[in-house]
Structures are given as structure tokens and as C-alpha cells.
Design an enzyme around this catalytic site. Structure first.
Site, short mmCIF file in Angstrom:
data_model
loop_
_atom_site.label_atom_id
_atom_site.label_comp_id
_atom_site.label_asym_id
_atom_site.label_seq_id
_atom_site.Cartn_x
_atom_site.Cartn_y
_atom_site.Cartn_z
N HIS A 825 3.20 6.05 0.13
CA HIS A 825 2.53 5.23 1.30
C HIS A 825 3.27 5.12 2.24
O HIS A 825 4.25 3.96 2.02
CB HIS A 825 2.39 4.14 0.51
N THR A 826 3.09 5.48 3.54
CA THR A 826 3.82 5.65 4.57
C THR A 826 4.39 4.18 4.49
O THR A 826 5.14 4.11 6.20
CB THR A 826 3.37 6.67 5.30
N CYS A 827 2.68 3.77 5.48
CA CYS A 827 2.50 2.14 5.84
C CYS A 827 4.30 0.98 4.92
O CYS A 827 4.64 0.59 6.23
CB CYS A 827 1.86 1.72 5.83
N PHE A 828 4.24 1.29 3.93
CA PHE A 828 4.83 1.08 2.63
C PHE A 828 6.28 1.13 2.73
O PHE A 828 6.98 0.38 1.89
CB PHE A 828 4.77 0.09 1.60
N TRP A 861 -2.42 5.76 2.52
CA TRP A 861 -1.75 4.78 3.26
C TRP A 861 -1.78 3.48 1.75
O TRP A 861 -2.04 3.15 0.63
CB TRP A 861 -3.35 3.93 3.67
#
Length: 861
Positions: A825-828, A861
Site C-alpha cells: 500500500h504505497t500511500c501508507f 492503495w
């Protein structure tokens, strides 16, 4: 002295402010009342009547009447006359005082008949009449009537018998303001009634001057000083009509013209109610806002000396309040006080510039003996502020020195430290003043140099403030983080609401073409809100996908196949503009696109792994390019020029060079003259340096001027103010820009990586975690970057390593079988890792996701 008595004294001694003589009118039926007698009588009446007494009890002794006459020379004359004196007698007395014989007296917009007596006129106490020559009527009778009605209504109200009409004073004032507005319904209706439907004249200033001349302002202040809370509230509501924005703001045509009215209210309230009074503070604050507004042009129409003398008392008063706050234990200063200080100082600076347009004054010009007292006073006021700011910086430095090295970077984000940013605002005001006084500039630099640590801390935690551009002059005192924050404030802060972001849906197979359409067709204001990125047929969205998009687009844009940029021969990560880019008919639009993408990457704080050549950076910064600057982009030309500079006269002559150069483009050759007639000017030992300067300018500026202009325009489109592009690059060195845009190109520090990683479902000493880090350690540098990119969409770390990411990295335990690959989850910054049964399996699965075609577009996401 009571407040009312103070106001009466103010009126009686108006001649100190207006050079107004006080006159007693001779009368055959009443002895002449001398000036001293008139003042004594009024004072005695005021003392006996108290603050709440009516005006008639103060100014109307049984057999005489006290009123004012506004003369043609703008002086105000105090008159004492008997009730049975005629208007003709008053005019005769004024003629004897030197005001001429052919005179008229006006009241409320009408001319008074010479045979009328004072008693028959039924004038309100303390009335103001107007003296005019060869004038039979006023052009604004309605304004006079309404203003006089406001004055008489306020004067007639008493604490014992509250006038019902006083309740509507605010409505009367609003009606007057509407009449002063040339665009109001009332004004248009009056024009239609007069048959004047095409007039565009603006009489707002004249209307507001009538409001003052009629005595309405004085009457409202006297009513505000009443002992009755009801009367005070009626008067306050009426006065606040010039201050309030509810239910509607003042009309734009009226607002800038209210400055004289606000000045009058401030003077009257300061003298009577005192500078602690809430209404006075509101009037002063509004006055400062009006004076500081670009809409206000009233002040600039007067002489600079007069405006400075008017404004300086208010600036001194608010400066003393600010000095008191800075000296307190908390060093706190309310935001409204800072705004007032800034507004009044802004007016003073502008007026001083009009008076003295040629730069800072030398110290010998502002001594105590200076003929213009304000010059010395403003200087002393500025030096007191600088001294107090110096003391505050010393205290802040002690706070920083008491912290451990580990916690110094944290203190700047704490509310207590952020609440001290007003000290930086004070320094900003002093920088403005330093353009006036030579020694203020010198002492300000000394203070900043002595307190670099707290200065950097203040700049690092500052929010958007366009007034901080002055720090460019002192960028040598600022650390990289402070300089970076200065330039990031030149970008929009973006929006958190996805609905306001500029949305893009991109097909990976047409990445560059579709991205070009989305970015170039958008208005700059749409891009300022930020970007929302999504790839077609993929579920992942959010900041991680956006970071991935930036890296991929920049990689495509700066590819040699696009003929837009060329890598420097000795540094394939550094690029300069390709002079042959014109082979692509859309190359200029693509340069605009490139500039926008670079600006957006900086705005979103994404390091894309590429950097710009020094020649391109210097052009964007508006600086000239020298021989040493071209070494990376064109080492051949650099070496040739160096040899020319080292040659003797005979060797240079043997080269047979002229002030021209040959250019080969698409198989054709042409000659470009470096100056008019350059082909006929030989290069020799005396002009070789000039030749080299022109050669460098032609290669790196003139020959690619269209490309440079397009790239610069695209970049400036992303700034909040495109005119600040030179300020942006003026704040930075090339190395700073490299760190912001390219990130770190060094090897990844595994120890730093591990120290910034936390675990969920795992523990740091678990077998799987040890296998994971052992597998990462065995990877090549490029594989480590691909793993990091898969995990975070960050391929190039900030210059300060993992600590610059703004968040920890996380490894989550994923309850999947061993044949499943890790996910992210690249956003986090979250990596989901299955509990693999052995090191060999762990290493094999990680090797799979570090393949180039897998590490991209594999995150969720």
C-alpha cells in the site's frame, strides 16, 4: 476631567490643530464676550453639568449662542453671538476679520438670509456653518440635510429623555453612506429624478467631507460618551457603520474614501474615551486596514510630511503595544496588533519613499536636531523594535540550546514554537524600514548573524507568507531546510478535497501523450489545487500512484528519444536543453509541459531522480552564465575556451577565429555572427574574453531562447505568482535544487532503512524479519531501489534519507500461503509480507518483485 468635558476642550482648542482663531461677535445689545470669557463660560458649564449633560446646557447661556464657522481657507472659527444678532452682523464681523465682504453663510446646504436672526434659525447647539464667496447654493443639498439631521439627532438625545430618533441613528448613517455611493439604488434614483441618467461623476469624497463639516462625527462621539448605556449603544452602532462588514461591507467606491472620517473618529475617541476603549481600537484597526489597502488613495494625495505626521502617532501607539507583548514572559503578540503595525508601517514607508526616493538615509541625516521630527522618531521606534526582537531571539536560542540534539528537529513543529512566528513578522517589518535608514539595515544583519539557530527554526516552521522574500538577501544564514521551506511557500498548498483536485485517468501504454494532454490543457489555477492520479484498469489511487506517475513521466520526458533534453556527458543524471529540439513541431508545447511537470513534482515534494544542468538553473534564476558554468554540459567547448585563454598572441592569431560560429543542423551548415559584423572581426589576445562571453551566451541562451522561455513559462505557471520565479531560484543554490528535485543518488543506508521501519503482526527479532533484511542486504543497489519503489513509490530518497519521508515504513504480516508474492500500500508506505517458511523462499519471492517490469504498477492503495 470627564470624557464630555475633554471633548468640549478638544473643540475649544481646535485652533491648535487647524490654526483656527476664536471670535466673539460685537453686538449693540450685548457686551463683547472675549475669547477668554467664552472659554471660561463653556468650561464652567461643562464642569457643573457632568458628562451626561446635554449640549444646550454646555454651550447655550441664556443670552448667547456658541457655534462654528468653516471658512473658505478651511479654518474653523468659533463664534459667540447674541440670540438677536443677525446673519448680516455675523458676516460683517467676519469681514472685519479679513474674510472679505462678498460672503454667504450656508447651513445644511442652504444659504441663510442676511436678515435672519440667530434665534429664528433654530440652529442646534454647537452647529457648524459654512462661509462661501460668490456662492448661492451647494451642489449637494441632500447630503447637507442628511448630515445635519444626523448631527442634530445625536445632539438632541439626552440620558434623561431618550430620543426615539436616536435609535435609528445607524439607519441614518447607512442611508448617508448609500447616498455617497455613486452606484447605489438611492443615487441612481436621485439621478433619474433630476433627469441625469448618464452622469458618472463620483462625489463620494465630497459627501464624506460634508459629513465631517456638518459636525456629525463630533455629535456621534459626544453621544457615545453619554452615561446612558442605551445612548452609548445607539452612537456605537452608528459609528460602526463605517467599520462593519455585516450585513454587507462598505461599497468599494466608498471604502477608500472613509479614511478622513476614520481619522476624525480616532482622534476624537483617543482624546476623550482613551486608547483602551474598544470602539477606539476598532476604529484604529479599520483605519490601518484602509490605509494599508491598495484601494486607498486618499493619503497619497496629500504631502508625504503631512501624512507621516498624521499616521506616526498611531504607529507609535501600536508599536508600544507590540513592544510590551514581546517583553512579556510568553513573548506573545495578538495577530490583530501585528496587522495594525504592518499597515501603519506600510503607509509610513510609502510616504517616506515619496519624500526621499533616492535610497537609505545616511546616519548623519537623522539626528535629534533634524528639522523634521518624524525622521528621528520613526528611526528610534524602529531601533526599539529591533532591540526587543534581538532580546526575543536570545531567549529562543536559549530554548534551543537546552534541547538535546535528537529533539531539536521536533521542537519546530510544536505549537509553542509555531506561536512565536510573530517575531519573524517583526523582523520583516524592520527589513522594510532598513530601506530607509542605513544603520537599521546594518544592525538587522548583525542581529540575524548572531542568532542563526532561532532564525532557521522560525523559517523552517513558517507558513505561507509572501513578505518573507526579503530573506533571499540573507540566504547564506539559512540552512537547506529553511531555504527549502521558503521556496515551497511559493507554491499553492493544494487541496485535501479530492473533488477540487485536477483528475487524470492515464493509460500506461500512452503515458506521455495522455499526460501531455491533461497537463497542458489545464489552466494554471486548476493545477494549483493538486493532482489526483489513476491508471486505467487499475484500482490503486492516492499519493503512492501519483509519486509513481511523476517518476515515470520524468523518465519518459528526459529520454533521448524525445529530443527535448540531453544528458551531460559526464553525469547522465543531469540534463540541459537540446538545441535541435525543433525537429519536433510540438517541442515548445512539450517544454511548457516539462516545466509544469518539474514545478508540480516540487510542489508535491516528489524526488524524480533527475536534475537540471547549471546553465538551465542559472537561466531560470535570471543570472548570467560564465565559462565555468558550462563545464558539465559542454566539456569540449569548455576545454577549447580554456585553451584560448592560456594561449599567447601569436597562437591565437594562427587560429584565425572570428566573432562567429558554425552550426550544423540536420545535415546543413550555417554561420551565426556573435555580434554585428562578427565574421569580419578577428579574435585576438585583447578581445578573446569578450569573444568567449558572446560564444557562451549564443550557445546556451540565444540559440535556444524559445525553448528556455517555454520551459520557464511552464514552471512559473505552477507558482502562486508567476513573477516570483527569480525569487524562487534566488533562494536556492544548484545543490539545493538538486536535493529537492533529484533526491539522493547515494547508496541506500540499510541501517537507516531498518531504523525507520515498524512492524504489525511481526516483531523485529522474528525469524521472517531477519530473513527479509538479509535478503535485502544481498540485493544490488538497483534491486534495492526497485524494492523501495514497490513498497513506497519512492525511488530516490530525500537528501536526508528515510527521515525525510515524513512517515515511518511498515511491514504487515499477511496471512497468505508461501506461493503468494508480497503486496504493498504505497500511500501508507506499507509492505504486506507473508510468513515464508525459509530464507530461500523469502529471497526468491523478493527477487521476483524487484524485476523492473514488476516493481512498477504492482502496488495497491
Amino acid at each position: 476631567m470627564s470624557a464630555t468635558a475633554a471633548l468640549d476642550a478638544y473643540r475649544r482648542h481646535a485652533k491648535r490643530r487647524r490654526d483656527a482663531p476664536d471670535h466673539a461677535l460685537p453686538s449693540s445689545k450685548q457686551p463683547v464676550m472675549t475669547t477668554a470669557t467664552a472659554h471660561s463660560s463653556a468650561s464652567a458649564s461643562a464642569s457643573s453639568s457632568g458628562a451626561g449633560a446635554s449640549s444646550s446646557s454646555i454651550y447655550a447661556p441664556p443670552r448667547s449662542f456658541h457655534f462654528f464657522v468653516r471658512a473658505t481657507d478651511s479654518k474653523t472659527i468659533a463664534i459667540h453671538a447674541a440670540w438677536d444678532d443677525t446673519v448680516a452682523a455675523v458676516l460683517a464681523h467676519l469681514a472685519d476679520c479679513g474674510y472679505g465682504r462678498d460672503l454667504r453663510l450656508l447651513y445644511a446646504g442652504r444659504q441663510l438670509a442676511p436678515e435672519d436672526t440667530i434665534a429664528s434659525l433654530a440652529l442646534p447647539p454647537d452647529s457648524t456653518l459654512h462661509l462661501a464667496a460668490r456662492l448661492r447654493s451647494t451642489p449637494h443639498p441632500k447630503a447637507w440635510q442628511l448630515a445635519s439631521h444626523i448631527a442634530s439627532t445625536a445632539t438632541a438625545a439626552t440620558a434623561e429623555a431618550v430620543s426615539t430618533a436616536a435609535y435609528y441613528l445607524d439607519e441614518l448613517v447607512n442611508q448617508y453612506i448609500a447616498c455617497a455611493d455613486p452606484e447605489s439604488v438611492e443615487t441612481r434614483r436621485d439621478r433619474r429624478a433630476l433627469g441625469d441618467t448618464h452622469s458618472t461623476e463620483n462625489h463620494t469624497a465630497e459627501y464624506l467631507d460634508i459629513f465631517l463639516q456638518s459636525g456629525a462625527a463630533i455629535a456621534l462621539v459626544r453621544l457615545y460618551l453619554s452615561n446612558s448605556s442605551f445612548l452609548r449603544s445607539y452612537a456605537e452602532r452608528a459609528i460602526r457603520c463605517f467599520l462593519t462588514t455585516e450585513p454587507a461591507p462598505l461599497p468599494p467606491t466608498v471604502m477608500p474614501e472613509t479614511v478622513p472620517v476614520l481619522f476624525e473618529f480616532c482622534r476624537l475617541l483617543s482624546l476623550t474615551a482613551g486608547n483602551k476603549d474598544s470602539l477606539y481600537k476598532s476604529c484604529r484597526h479599520t483605519l490601518g486596514s484602509m490605509l494599508g489597502s491598495p484601494l486607498s488613495h486618499r493619503a497619497s494625495s496629500k504631502s508625504p510630511n503631512k501624512v507621516i505626521e498624521q499616521v506616526l502617532p498611531f504607529a507609535r501607539e501600536i508599536a508600544e503595544t507590540v513592544l510590551y507583548g514581546l517583553a512579556s514572559e510568553s513573548m506573545m503578540v495578538p495577530k490583530t496588533d501585528l496587522e495594525e503595525l504592518s499597515n501603519f508601517f506600510k503607509v509610513l514607508r510609502l510616504q517616506v519613499r515619496l519624500w526621499m526616493p533616492d535610497g537609505p538615509m545616511a546616519k548623519n541625516l537623522y539626528s535629534r536636531e533634524c528639522k523634521r521630527g518624524w525622521v528621528w522618531e520613526l528611526h528610534e521606534l524602529s531601533m526599539n523594535l529591533l532591540k526587543r526582537a534581538d532580546e526575543c531571539l536570545k531567549r529562543l536560542e536559549m530554548d534551543l540550546s537546552s534541547l538535546s540534539s535528537d529533539s531539536r528537529g521536533v521542537i519546530e513543529t510544536q505549537p509553542l514554537w509555531s506561536n512565536r512566528l510573530h517575531i519573524l513578522a517583526i523582523l520583516t517589518e524592520l527589513d522594510f524600514i532598513s530601506a530607509i535608514y542605513e544603520d537599521v539595515a546594518h544592525n538587522l544583519r548583525f542581529v540575524l548573524l548572531a542568532h542563526k539557530a532561532p532564525l532557521n527554526a522560525l523559517v523552517r516552521c513558517s507558513k505561507r507568507n509572501e513578505n518573507l522574500h526579503w530573506l533571499v538577501k540573507h540566504k547564506d544564514l539559512l540552512c537547506f531546510e529553511a531555504r527549502r521551506n521558503l521556496v515551497l511557500m511559493l507554491f499553492s498548498e493544494g487541496k485535501d478535497d479530492y473533488g477540487e483536485l485536477h483528475e487524470m485517468l492515464i493509460d500506461r501504454s500512452h503515458l506521455l501523450d495522455e499526460s501531455f494532454e491533461y497537463i497542458t490543457q489545464a489552466r494554471p489555477s486548476e493545477l494549483h489545487s493538486g493532482l489526483f492520479m489513476e491508471f486505467k484498469n487499475e484500482e490503486a489511487t492516492g499519493p503512492g500512484v501519483l509519486r509513481e506517475w511523476f517518476c515515470m513521466v520524468c523518465q519518459a520526458l528526459f529520454s533521448p528519444q524525445q529530443v527535448l533534453f540531453l544528458p551531460c556527458p559526464n553525469d547522465q543524471r543531469r540534463f540541459y536543453l537540446n538545441g535541435t529540439s525543433a525537429v519536433d513541431p510540438l517541442h515548445l508545447k512539450y517544454f511548457i509541459f516539462s516545466g509544469r511537470v518539474i514545478g508540480l513534482a516540487l510542489m508535491h515534494k516528489v524526488q524524480v531522480g533527475i536534475v537540471l544542468d547549471r546553465t538551465l538553473f542559472l537561466h531560470l534564476a535570471g543570472r548570467s552564465i560564465t565559462l565555468e558554468d558550462i563545464a558539465a554540459a559542454d566539456p569540449f567547448t569548455y576545454a577549447s575556451c580554456k585553451r584560448i585563454l592560456e594561449m599567447g598572441a601569436a597562437d591565437i592569431d594562427d587560429l584565425t577565429l572570428t566573432f562567429s560560429r558554425d552550426v550544423h543542423t540536420l545535415g546543413s551548415r550555417r554561420t551565426i555572427e556573435l555580434c554585428p559584423g562578427g565574421q569580419d572581426i578577428p579574435v585576438n589576445i585583447s578581445n578573446r574574453e569578450h569573444y568567449i562571453d558572446l560564444l557562451i551566451k549564443n550557445i546556451f541562451v540565444d540559440s535556444i531562447s524559445d525553448q528556455l522561455a517555454s520551459f520557464a513559462k511552464g514552471f512559473s505557471d505552477i507558482l502562486v505568482n508567476p513573477k516570483l520565479q527569480k525569487v524562487f531560484f534566488g533562494c536556492l543554490d544548484l545543490e539545493d535544487f538538486d536535493r529537492m528535485l533529484g533526491g539522493s543518488n547515494n547508496n541506500i543506508n540499510l541501517k537507516d532503512w531498518r531504523s525507520h521501519t515498524q512492524y504489525n503482526g511481526y516483531k523485529e527479532k522474528d525469524r521472517c524479519i531477519n530473513w527479509f533484511w538479509k535478503a535485502v542486504e544481498s540485493m544490488s543497489i538497483e534491486q534495492q531501489r526497485r524494492l523501495l519503489f514497490f513498497w513506497t513509490s519512492v525511488k530516490y530518497l530525500p537528501s536526508d534519507g528515510f527521515g525525510g519521508l515524513g512517515s515511518k515504513l511498515y511491514i504487515y504480516k499477511q496471512l497468505e500461503s508461501a506461493d503468494h508474492l508480497p503486496s504493498s500500500h504505497t500511500c501508507f508506505y506499507r509492505l504486506c509480507l507473508p510468513p515464508y517458511p525459509s530464507f530461500r523462499v523469502m529471497q526468491s519471492q523478493l527477487q521476483k518483485i524487484t524485476q523492473e517490469h514488476v516493481s512498477c504498477s504492482f502496488g495497491t492503495w
